[in-house]
Design a protein around this motif. Sequence first.
Motif, PDB file in Angstrom:
ATOM      1  N   PHE A 276      41.819  37.849  33.046  1.00  0.00           N
ATOM      2  CA  PHE A 276      41.841  37.328  34.407  1.00  0.00           C
ATOM      3  C   PHE A 276      40.680  37.842  35.254  1.00  0.00           C
ATOM      4  O   PHE A 276      40.364  37.249  36.281  1.00  0.00           O
ATOM      5  CB  PHE A 276      43.158  37.715  35.089  1.00  0.00           C
ATOM      6  N   HIS A 277      40.061  38.925  34.833  1.00  0.00           N
ATOM      7  CA  HIS A 277      39.046  39.577  35.675  1.00  0.00           C
ATOM      8  C   HIS A 277      37.652  39.086  35.283  1.00  0.00           C
ATOM      9  O   HIS A 277      37.237  39.239  34.134  1.00  0.00           O
ATOM     10  CB  HIS A 277      39.130  41.093  35.516  1.00  0.00           C
ATOM     11  N   PRO A 278      36.906  38.527  36.222  1.00  0.00           N
ATOM     12  CA  PRO A 278      35.592  37.958  35.876  1.00  0.00           C
ATOM     13  C   PRO A 278      34.574  38.988  35.426  1.00  0.00           C
ATOM     14  O   PRO A 278      33.593  38.633  34.765  1.00  0.00           O
ATOM     15  CB  PRO A 278      35.150  37.281  37.181  1.00  0.00           C
ATOM     16  N   ASP A 279      34.773  40.253  35.770  1.00  0.00           N
ATOM     17  CA  ASP A 279      33.822  41.293  35.366  1.00  0.00           C
ATOM     18  C   ASP A 279      34.253  42.024  34.098  1.00  0.00           C
ATOM     19  O   ASP A 279      33.651  43.037  33.733  1.00  0.00           O
ATOM     20  CB  ASP A 279      33.642  42.314  36.502  1.00  0.00           C
ATOM     21  N   SER A 280      35.277  41.522  33.429  1.00  0.00           N
ATOM     22  CA  SER A 280      35.727  42.135  32.183  1.00  0.00           C
ATOM     23  C   SER A 280      34.629  42.055  31.125  1.00  0.00           C
ATOM     24  O   SER A 280      33.812  41.113  31.110  1.00  0.00           O
ATOM     25  CB  SER A 280      36.973  41.419  31.672  1.00  0.00           C
ATOM     26  N   VAL A 291      35.702  32.002  34.711  1.00  0.00           N
ATOM     27  CA  VAL A 291      36.882  32.864  34.665  1.00  0.00           C
ATOM     28  C   VAL A 291      37.608  32.841  36.005  1.00  0.00           C
ATOM     29  O   VAL A 291      38.846  32.785  36.055  1.00  0.00           O
ATOM     30  CB  VAL A 291      36.484  34.302  34.268  1.00  0.00           C
ATOM     31  N   ILE A 292      36.855  32.866  37.087  1.00  0.00           N
ATOM     32  CA  ILE A 292      37.465  32.794  38.419  1.00  0.00           C
ATOM     33  C   ILE A 292      38.233  31.485  38.574  1.00  0.00           C
ATOM     34  O   ILE A 292      39.366  31.460  39.089  1.00  0.00           O
ATOM     35  CB  ILE A 292      36.401  32.944  39.517  1.00  0.00           C
ATOM     36  N   THR A 293      37.631  30.382  38.132  1.00  0.00           N
ATOM     37  CA  THR A 293      38.293  29.079  38.218  1.00  0.00           C
ATOM     38  C   THR A 293      39.633  29.093  37.493  1.00  0.00           C
ATOM     39  O   THR A 293      40.657  28.632  38.031  1.00  0.00           O
ATOM     40  CB  THR A 293      37.394  27.987  37.617  1.00  0.00           C
TER      41      THR A 293
END
Length: 462
Positions: A276-280, A291-293
């Motif tokens: 769920f985390h875009p910076d993963s 990922v944010i979408t």
Amino acid sequence: MAASWVLSECGLRPLPRCFPRPRTGVFSNNPTKISLPGCKGGGGVRGIDLNVSPIWVSGAPTDRDWGLKVSAPARVAPVEDEDSGAKKINGVNGINGVDKEDKFDPGAPPPFRLADIRAAIPKHCWIKDPWRSMSYVLRDVVVVFGLAAAAAYLNNWVVWPLYWAAQGTMFWALFVLGHDCGHGSFSNNPKLNSVVGHFLHSSILVPYHGWRISHRTHHQNHGHVENDESWHPLTEKIYRTLDDSTRTLRFMVPFPMFAYPFYLWSRSPGKTGSHFHPDSDLFAPNERKDVITSTVCWVAMVALLVGLSCVIGPVQMLKLYGVPYWIFVMWLDIVTYLHHHGHEDKLPWYRGKEWNYLRGGLTTLDRDYGWINNIHHDIGTHVIHHLFPQIPHYHLVEATKAAKPVLGKYYREPRKSWHLPFHLIGDLIGSMRRDHYVSDTGDVVYYQTDPELFGSSKTKSA
């Protein structure tokens, strides 16, 4: 059942082993025409071409797009003596590199190439029909709403358990169609794949892009001890660091069969990151917006479920959606685990120079689910899917039948179910009791057993 667009399945001559980490690779937006091999001179198999966009290109700049960005790696580690065709293994000629009197070694390099398997599959098996794919979506969605309406109307405790089993299975069917969108086997239209994939996966609380990208990593590294993403083995060192409760939750049925939502949040032991985390570290920087979408779509579905709970009541919502959701989770965990575990013979896992895309893919397993084969879109036909994930699900059975003569003993015929696959429960429990960890060293390793985990007096398996 998402990895970067496969060139390897087309049988192109593999490049040296060089798999970039997901964070460092990006995709080209330039459509590329690929001529499928099989005829010398680049003519392709029976003159069939694929128009592919985008292609995995490490280090190339990109803008956000709705491209496929899926399937298996664009670069595949070479099989030994790739150009020699059938070859000697341990000095022996014959099918699978062994003669009839020798014991088959599943960890030995195969005497065929990926291109040989590709050439055996009929050309029409590669054709994606979006109308046919959408017909399966329509079928499944109608069944899902029909089951919910019937259960709500009848509303008695004779019906509810039957509804939960049926609806949970249908949620799993929706996931499989979304999985096809992630691989690009749903259609050649990347926007259609993304829209349908978000609709299907968000409806069952799966972040479409987050899962698609990590699933791509799985297909890029299937059968690799450290780099695989789905139900990969624990090394003995990591295994010994787990506390007793964690070991129990991981290996005592049914607890591992509820793992998927927790995996989405925190991955497996020894790995970090969230879907769920875009910076993963699961994702490349250019995948952040995707990922944010998907996370926003997931949150919107949660909000919808909360709103419906306020309208019809939380107990009714639990019965209509909550219990089927956990049945779906069980299906997902059982099926994905048994694709890579539980065979009567030990199967290898690889590291280092011994791993390549073909050898890793040959450690996957087909499974037969009886009546459920059609319901969940033949996802049990898994070996060919892993090697060539762009083949639509409705061609997997035919493609597998055509490829089996090439695969020989590297294809393990699944035990047939009657109507329902109750025999797989024994395979699942048996594997959980014996397949605990692999050695910290060695490039070809097999699962070992912790004799103390379940109080067994058995010695560790070799």
